[in-house]
Design a protein around this motif. Structure first.
Motif, mmCIF file in Angstrom:
data_model
loop_
_atom_site.group_PDB
_atom_site.id
_atom_site.type_symbol
_atom_site.label_atom_id
_atom_site.label_comp_id
_atom_site.label_asym_id
_atom_site.label_seq_id
_atom_site.Cartn_x
_atom_site.Cartn_y
_atom_site.Cartn_z
ATOM 1 N N ARG A 109 0.859 -1.185 0.000
ATOM 2 C CA ARG A 109 0.000 0.000 0.000
ATOM 3 C C ARG A 109 0.896 1.235 0.000
ATOM 4 O O ARG A 109 1.917 1.281 0.681
ATOM 5 C CB ARG A 109 -0.900 0.004 1.240
ATOM 6 N N TYR A 110 0.487 2.227 -0.773
ATOM 7 C CA TYR A 110 1.262 3.464 -0.871
ATOM 8 C C TYR A 110 0.314 4.634 -1.094
ATOM 9 O O TYR A 110 -0.881 4.451 -1.351
ATOM 10 C CB TYR A 110 2.278 3.371 -2.019
ATOM 11 N N GLY A 111 0.860 5.837 -0.991
ATOM 12 C CA GLY A 111 0.072 7.044 -1.272
ATOM 13 C C GLY A 111 -1.161 7.146 -0.398
ATOM 14 O O GLY A 111 -1.104 7.002 0.813
ATOM 15 N N ARG A 112 -2.296 7.361 -1.051
ATOM 16 C CA ARG A 112 -3.568 7.528 -0.338
ATOM 17 C C ARG A 112 -4.388 6.251 -0.343
ATOM 18 O O ARG A 112 -5.593 6.280 -0.576
ATOM 19 C CB ARG A 112 -4.361 8.661 -0.970
ATOM 20 N N GLY A 113 -3.707 5.144 -0.123
ATOM 21 C CA GLY A 113 -4.406 3.869 -0.037
ATOM 22 C C GLY A 113 -4.372 3.039 -1.301
ATOM 23 O O GLY A 113 -4.982 1.974 -1.362
ATOM 24 N N GLU A 114 -3.634 3.496 -2.331
ATOM 25 C CA GLU A 114 -3.500 2.688 -3.534
ATOM 26 C C GLU A 114 -2.687 1.440 -3.205
ATOM 27 O O GLU A 114 -1.885 1.444 -2.273
ATOM 28 C CB GLU A 114 -2.778 3.471 -4.652
ATOM 29 N N THR A 115 -2.912 0.378 -3.974
ATOM 30 C CA THR A 115 -2.169 -0.860 -3.737
ATOM 31 C C THR A 115 -1.455 -1.302 -5.003
ATOM 32 O O THR A 115 -1.851 -0.964 -6.124
ATOM 33 C CB THR A 115 -3.089 -2.000 -3.255
ATOM 34 N N LEU A 116 -0.400 -2.068 -4.799
ATOM 35 C CA LEU A 116 0.406 -2.628 -5.873
ATOM 36 C C LEU A 116 0.744 -4.063 -5.513
ATOM 37 O O LEU A 116 1.197 -4.325 -4.392
ATOM 38 C CB LEU A 116 1.703 -1.816 -6.042
ATOM 39 N N VAL A 117 0.520 -4.964 -6.449
ATOM 40 C CA VAL A 117 0.948 -6.356 -6.272
ATOM 41 C C VAL A 117 2.326 -6.462 -6.897
ATOM 42 O O VAL A 117 2.531 -6.067 -8.046
ATOM 43 C CB VAL A 117 -0.027 -7.342 -6.953
ATOM 44 N N ALA A 118 3.295 -6.971 -6.140
ATOM 45 C CA ALA A 118 4.659 -7.138 -6.646
ATOM 46 C C ALA A 118 5.097 -8.579 -6.436
ATOM 47 O O ALA A 118 4.772 -9.192 -5.419
ATOM 48 C CB ALA A 118 5.612 -6.192 -5.924
ATOM 49 N N TYR A 119 5.825 -9.105 -7.412
ATOM 50 C CA TYR A 119 6.462 -10.405 -7.222
ATOM 51 C C TYR A 119 7.465 -10.244 -6.087
ATOM 52 O O TYR A 119 7.972 -9.155 -5.846
ATOM 53 C CB TYR A 119 7.238 -10.825 -8.471
ATOM 54 N N ILE A 120 7.777 -11.359 -5.408
ATOM 55 C CA ILE A 120 8.788 -11.289 -4.350
ATOM 56 C C ILE A 120 9.643 -12.548 -4.391
ATOM 57 O O ILE A 120 9.131 -13.664 -4.516
ATOM 58 C CB ILE A 120 8.151 -11.060 -2.952
ATOM 59 N N ASP A 121 10.949 -12.351 -4.326
ATOM 60 C CA ASP A 121 11.915 -13.449 -4.284
ATOM 61 C C ASP A 121 11.616 -14.325 -3.070
ATOM 62 O O ASP A 121 11.213 -13.825 -2.019
ATOM 63 C CB ASP A 121 13.322 -12.842 -4.193
ATOM 64 N N GLU A 122 11.802 -15.635 -3.215
ATOM 65 C CA GLU A 122 11.447 -16.577 -2.140
ATOM 66 C C GLU A 122 12.142 -16.277 -0.814
ATOM 67 O O GLU A 122 11.508 -16.307 0.236
ATOM 68 C CB GLU A 122 11.746 -18.020 -2.579
ATOM 69 N N ALA A 123 13.434 -15.981 -0.849
ATOM 70 C CA ALA A 123 14.150 -15.689 0.397
ATOM 71 C C ALA A 123 13.599 -14.422 1.047
ATOM 72 O O ALA A 123 13.406 -14.363 2.264
ATOM 73 C CB ALA A 123 15.644 -15.553 0.135
ATOM 74 N N ALA A 124 13.327 -13.403 0.240
ATOM 75 C CA ALA A 124 12.769 -12.154 0.773
ATOM 76 C C ALA A 124 11.360 -12.390 1.317
ATOM 77 O O ALA A 124 10.982 -11.819 2.343
ATOM 78 C CB ALA A 124 12.751 -11.075 -0.306
ATOM 79 N N ALA A 125 10.583 -13.249 0.652
ATOM 80 C CA ALA A 125 9.217 -13.555 1.108
ATOM 81 C C ALA A 125 9.240 -14.236 2.476
ATOM 82 O O ALA A 125 8.446 -13.890 3.362
ATOM 83 C CB ALA A 125 8.503 -14.442 0.088
ATOM 84 N N GLN A 126 10.158 -15.168 2.657
ATOM 85 C CA GLN A 126 10.262 -15.853 3.945
ATOM 86 C C GLN A 126 10.656 -14.888 5.052
ATOM 87 O O GLN A 126 10.085 -14.905 6.142
ATOM 88 C CB GLN A 126 11.267 -17.003 3.847
ATOM 89 N N ARG A 127 11.637 -14.030 4.761
ATOM 90 C CA ARG A 127 12.082 -13.055 5.750
ATOM 91 C C ARG A 127 10.991 -12.053 6.071
ATOM 92 O O ARG A 127 10.774 -11.698 7.236
ATOM 93 C CB ARG A 127 13.338 -12.352 5.220
ATOM 94 N N LEU A 128 10.274 -11.593 5.034
ATOM 95 C CA LEU A 128 9.188 -10.633 5.226
ATOM 96 C C LEU A 128 8.112 -11.223 6.143
ATOM 97 O O LEU A 128 7.642 -10.561 7.067
ATOM 98 C CB LEU A 128 8.594 -10.236 3.880
ATOM 99 N N ALA A 129 7.737 -12.468 5.889
ATOM 100 C CA ALA A 129 6.700 -13.121 6.691
ATOM 101 C C ALA A 129 7.131 -13.255 8.160
ATOM 102 O O ALA A 129 6.301 -13.182 9.056
ATOM 103 C CB ALA A 129 6.369 -14.488 6.103
ATOM 104 N N ARG A 130 8.436 -13.433 8.400
ATOM 105 C CA ARG A 130 8.950 -13.568 9.766
ATOM 106 C C ARG A 130 9.075 -12.230 10.485
ATOM 107 O O ARG A 130 8.846 -12.142 11.686
ATOM 108 C CB ARG A 130 10.351 -14.200 9.756
ATOM 109 N N GLU A 131 9.469 -11.181 9.755
ATOM 110 C CA GLU A 131 9.901 -9.946 10.396
ATOM 111 C C GLU A 131 8.937 -8.772 10.340
ATOM 112 O O GLU A 131 9.086 -7.830 11.106
ATOM 113 C CB GLU A 131 11.230 -9.496 9.778
ATOM 114 N N VAL A 132 7.976 -8.792 9.417
ATOM 115 C CA VAL A 132 7.133 -7.616 9.212
ATOM 116 C C VAL A 132 5.663 -7.974 9.412
ATOM 117 O O VAL A 132 5.201 -9.012 8.949
ATOM 118 C CB VAL A 132 7.354 -7.022 7.798
ATOM 119 N N LYS A 133 4.950 -7.092 10.079
ATOM 120 C CA LYS A 133 3.514 -7.273 10.284
ATOM 121 C C LYS A 133 2.752 -6.428 9.275
ATOM 122 O O LYS A 133 3.222 -5.359 8.866
ATOM 123 C CB LYS A 133 3.122 -6.852 11.701
ATOM 124 N N VAL A 134 1.578 -6.904 8.894
ATOM 125 C CA VAL A 134 0.712 -6.137 8.005
ATOM 126 C C VAL A 134 0.483 -4.763 8.631
ATOM 127 O O VAL A 134 0.259 -4.645 9.833
ATOM 128 C CB VAL A 134 -0.621 -6.888 7.765
#
Length: 163
Positions: A109-134
């Protein structure tokens, strides 16, 4: 939280990906200023999604030489499975010999609530799921691979603390 070594390794891997996709003539070009020198070292140009996304919308897909971008966004949803056949074809077409492993996408999510779907590398996806909350904001590092009707096709390869 990640350490500086992880970020450096991710940036080096990402820079190698961009170098593989770049024609030989562009790999040795000297930067024109101190700002472009720093950008060339990082390999990631800072963009504002509020202007970058609309500017990348095209009626048909346009494959690009992968280039690094960095931007701030809020995590709107954790990574989820995503088909990536077209992405892999585009990377192959651009002669990327070691493409990132992509099987998921992330909603940002960016700006005034717009959203973007982005591909994510597997290692980054695993780390993101562990370290960042929605709902948390981060600085994302990604490769811009192609444009299409929804905007840029980005592959997130790393992330860090938002400034």
């Amino acid at each position: 939280m990640h350490n500086a070594r992880e970020i450096l390794l991710a940036l080096l891997a990402a820079t190698a990906l961009a170098a593989q996709a770049a024609p030989a003539a562009t790999r040795t070009a000297a930067p024109a200023s101190a700002a472009s020198a720093a950008e060339a070292i990082d390999g990631f140009r800072e963009v504002r999604l509020e202007t970058f996304v609309p500017g990348a919308r095209t009626p048909q897909r346009i494959i690009l030489r992968p280039s690094g971008v960095q931007f701030d966004a809020e995590l709107a949803a954790l990574p989820r499975p995503q088909k990536a056949e077209y992405l892999q074809q585009a990377l192959q077409l651009m002669h990327v010999s070691e493409p990132p492993r992509v099987q998921q996408a992330v909603l940002l999510r960016y700006g005034r609530g717009e959203t973007l779907v982005a591909y994510i590398d597997e290692a980054a996806a695993q780390r993101l799921a562990r370290e960042v909350k929605v709902g948390e904001k981060r600085r994302f590092y990604a490769f811009h691979v192609y444009n299409y009707s929804r905007g840029p096709a980005l592959v997130v390869t790393s992330f860090g603390a938002a400034p």
